[in-house]
Scaffold this motif. Structure first.
Motif, mmCIF file in Angstrom:
data_model
loop_
_atom_site.group_PDB
_atom_site.id
_atom_site.type_symbol
_atom_site.label_atom_id
_atom_site.label_comp_id
_atom_site.label_asym_id
_atom_site.label_seq_id
_atom_site.Cartn_x
_atom_site.Cartn_y
_atom_site.Cartn_z
ATOM 1 N N VAL A 1 0.840 -1.203 0.000
ATOM 2 C CA VAL A 1 0.000 0.000 0.000
ATOM 3 C C VAL A 1 0.873 1.251 0.000
ATOM 4 N N ASP A 2 1.915 1.270 0.832
ATOM 5 C CA ASP A 2 2.827 2.426 0.876
ATOM 6 C C ASP A 2 3.534 2.622 -0.461
ATOM 7 N N GLU A 3 4.033 1.520 -1.036
ATOM 8 C CA GLU A 3 4.773 1.601 -2.299
ATOM 9 C C GLU A 3 3.863 2.050 -3.431
ATOM 10 N N VAL A 4 2.638 1.545 -3.461
ATOM 11 C CA VAL A 4 1.678 1.951 -4.491
ATOM 12 C C VAL A 4 1.403 3.452 -4.376
ATOM 13 N N THR A 5 1.226 3.944 -3.150
ATOM 14 C CA THR A 5 0.977 5.373 -2.955
ATOM 15 C C THR A 5 2.141 6.202 -3.481
ATOM 16 N N ILE A 6 3.354 5.803 -3.138
ATOM 17 C CA ILE A 6 4.544 6.525 -3.621
ATOM 18 C C ILE A 6 4.596 6.498 -5.144
ATOM 19 N N THR A 7 4.337 5.329 -5.733
ATOM 20 C CA THR A 7 4.409 5.189 -7.193
ATOM 21 C C THR A 7 3.337 6.028 -7.882
ATOM 22 N N VAL A 8 2.126 6.005 -7.366
ATOM 23 C CA VAL A 8 1.036 6.792 -7.966
ATOM 24 C C VAL A 8 1.374 8.284 -7.902
ATOM 25 N N VAL A 9 1.821 8.752 -6.745
ATOM 26 C CA VAL A 9 2.192 10.170 -6.614
ATOM 27 C C VAL A 9 3.329 10.515 -7.569
ATOM 28 N N HIS A 10 4.306 9.622 -7.666
ATOM 29 C CA HIS A 10 5.462 9.815 -8.550
ATOM 30 C C HIS A 10 5.012 10.000 -10.004
ATOM 31 N N GLU A 11 4.137 9.119 -10.476
ATOM 32 C CA GLU A 11 3.702 9.187 -11.871
ATOM 33 C C GLU A 11 2.788 10.389 -12.115
ATOM 34 N N ILE A 12 1.940 10.731 -11.152
ATOM 35 C CA ILE A 12 1.119 11.937 -11.287
ATOM 36 C C ILE A 12 2.015 13.170 -11.355
ATOM 37 N N ALA A 13 3.082 13.177 -10.567
ATOM 38 C CA ALA A 13 4.022 14.300 -10.596
ATOM 39 C C ALA A 13 4.605 14.473 -11.995
ATOM 40 N N HIS A 14 4.917 13.373 -12.673
ATOM 41 C CA HIS A 14 5.420 13.470 -14.046
ATOM 42 C C HIS A 14 4.379 14.123 -14.952
ATOM 43 N N HIS A 15 3.111 13.833 -14.746
ATOM 44 C CA HIS A 15 2.038 14.461 -15.518
ATOM 45 C C HIS A 15 2.084 15.980 -15.342
ATOM 46 N N PHE A 16 2.450 16.424 -14.133
ATOM 47 C CA PHE A 16 2.540 17.855 -13.855
ATOM 48 C C PHE A 16 3.901 18.444 -14.236
ATOM 49 N N GLY A 17 4.768 17.631 -14.856
ATOM 50 C CA GLY A 17 6.048 18.133 -15.330
ATOM 51 C C GLY A 17 7.147 18.128 -14.284
ATOM 52 N N ILE A 18 6.935 17.423 -13.182
ATOM 53 C CA ILE A 18 7.953 17.334 -12.132
ATOM 54 C C ILE A 18 8.846 16.142 -12.447
ATOM 55 N N ASP A 19 10.164 16.390 -12.566
ATOM 56 C CA ASP A 19 11.071 15.311 -12.944
ATOM 57 C C ASP A 19 11.586 14.558 -11.716
ATOM 58 N N ASP A 20 12.329 13.477 -11.982
ATOM 59 C CA ASP A 20 12.823 12.623 -10.906
ATOM 60 C C ASP A 20 13.709 13.378 -9.928
ATOM 61 N N ALA A 21 14.549 14.293 -10.431
ATOM 62 C CA ALA A 21 15.447 15.045 -9.549
ATOM 63 C C ALA A 21 14.649 15.858 -8.533
ATOM 64 N N ARG A 22 13.606 16.540 -9.004
ATOM 65 C CA ARG A 22 12.774 17.351 -8.101
ATOM 66 C C ARG A 22 11.993 16.449 -7.139
ATOM 67 N N LEU A 23 11.513 15.310 -7.620
ATOM 68 C CA LEU A 23 10.811 14.366 -6.749
ATOM 69 C C LEU A 23 11.735 13.891 -5.637
ATOM 70 N N HIS A 24 12.994 13.660 -5.982
ATOM 71 C CA HIS A 24 13.964 13.222 -4.976
ATOM 72 C C HIS A 24 14.146 14.316 -3.928
ATOM 73 N N GLU A 25 14.247 15.570 -4.384
ATOM 74 C CA GLU A 25 14.369 16.691 -3.457
ATOM 75 C C GLU A 25 13.174 16.762 -2.514
ATOM 76 N N LEU A 26 12.000 16.427 -3.028
ATOM 77 C CA LEU A 26 10.778 16.489 -2.239
ATOM 78 C C LEU A 26 10.568 15.246 -1.369
ATOM 79 N N GLY A 27 11.445 14.263 -1.538
ATOM 80 C CA GLY A 27 11.348 13.050 -0.740
ATOM 81 C C GLY A 27 10.439 11.984 -1.301
ATOM 82 N N TRP A 28 10.070 12.086 -2.589
ATOM 83 C CA TRP A 28 9.149 11.135 -3.207
ATOM 84 C C TRP A 28 9.833 10.155 -4.151
ATOM 85 N N ALA A 29 11.141 10.225 -4.281
ATOM 86 C CA ALA A 29 11.803 9.322 -5.242
ATOM 87 C C ALA A 29 12.801 8.434 -4.543
#
Length: 120
Positions: free
Chosen positions: A92-120
Motif C-alpha cells: 500500500v505504501d509503495e503503491v501510494t509513492i508510485t502513484v504520486v510519482h507518476e502523477i508528478a510526471h504528468h505535472f512536469g515534475i522530474d525525478d530530480a525534483r521528486l527526490h528533493e521532495l522526498g518522493w523518489a
C-alpha cells in the motif's frame, strides 16, 4: 524467484484507488486527459519498473497540443511491486509513492525534483 506478497489483482487495484484518493483534490482537479491502468507485469526490458507515465506533461502542452489527443497513461505494475514488498502494508505504501510519482510526471515534475521532495 523470491516470494511475493499474496495480494489479488482486485486488492491491488483497490490499493491504487486508495492511493488516488490520497492525492489532494486541488491536484486531481487539474489532471487533464489522464487514465490510470494496472498491469501485472512491467515491460520485459524494464522488469523491475513499478510504474510509468506515458504522455505529454502539462508543462509541455501548448496551443499546438491537440484537444483530441489520446489520454496520457499512468500504469502501475502489480508483480514488480509485490516482489519488493514483504507485507500488504508495504505494498500500500509503495503503491501510494508510485502513484504520486507518476502523477508528478504528468505535472512536469522530474525525478530530480521528486527526490528533493522526498518522493523518489
Amino acid at each position: 524467484m523470491e516470494s511475493m506478497v499474496d495480494m489479488t489483482r482486485e486488492q491491488f487495484e483497490e490499493a491504487v484507488s486508495d492511493a488516488l484518493d490520497q492525492v489532494p483534490p486541488e491536484l486531481t482537479a487539474q489532471m487533464d486527459n489522464v487514465v490510470i491502468f494496472v498491469e501485472d507485469d512491467a515491460p520485459p526490458e524494464q522488469p523491475d519498473l513499478l510504474g510509468v507515465y506515458d504522455g505529454v506533461p502539462l508543462t509541455e502542452r501548448d496551443l499546438g497540443w491537440a484537444a483530441g489527443a489520446l489520454p496520457d497513461r499512468i500504469t502501475i505494475f502489480r508483480n514488480p511491486t509485490l516482489a519488493i514488498c514483504e507485507t500488504v502494508e508495504e505494498v500500500v505504501d509503495e503503491v501510494t509513492i508510485t502513484v504520486v510519482h507518476e502523477i508528478a510526471h504528468h505535472f512536469g515534475i522530474d525525478d530530480a525534483r521528486l527526490h528533493e521532495l522526498g518522493w523518489a
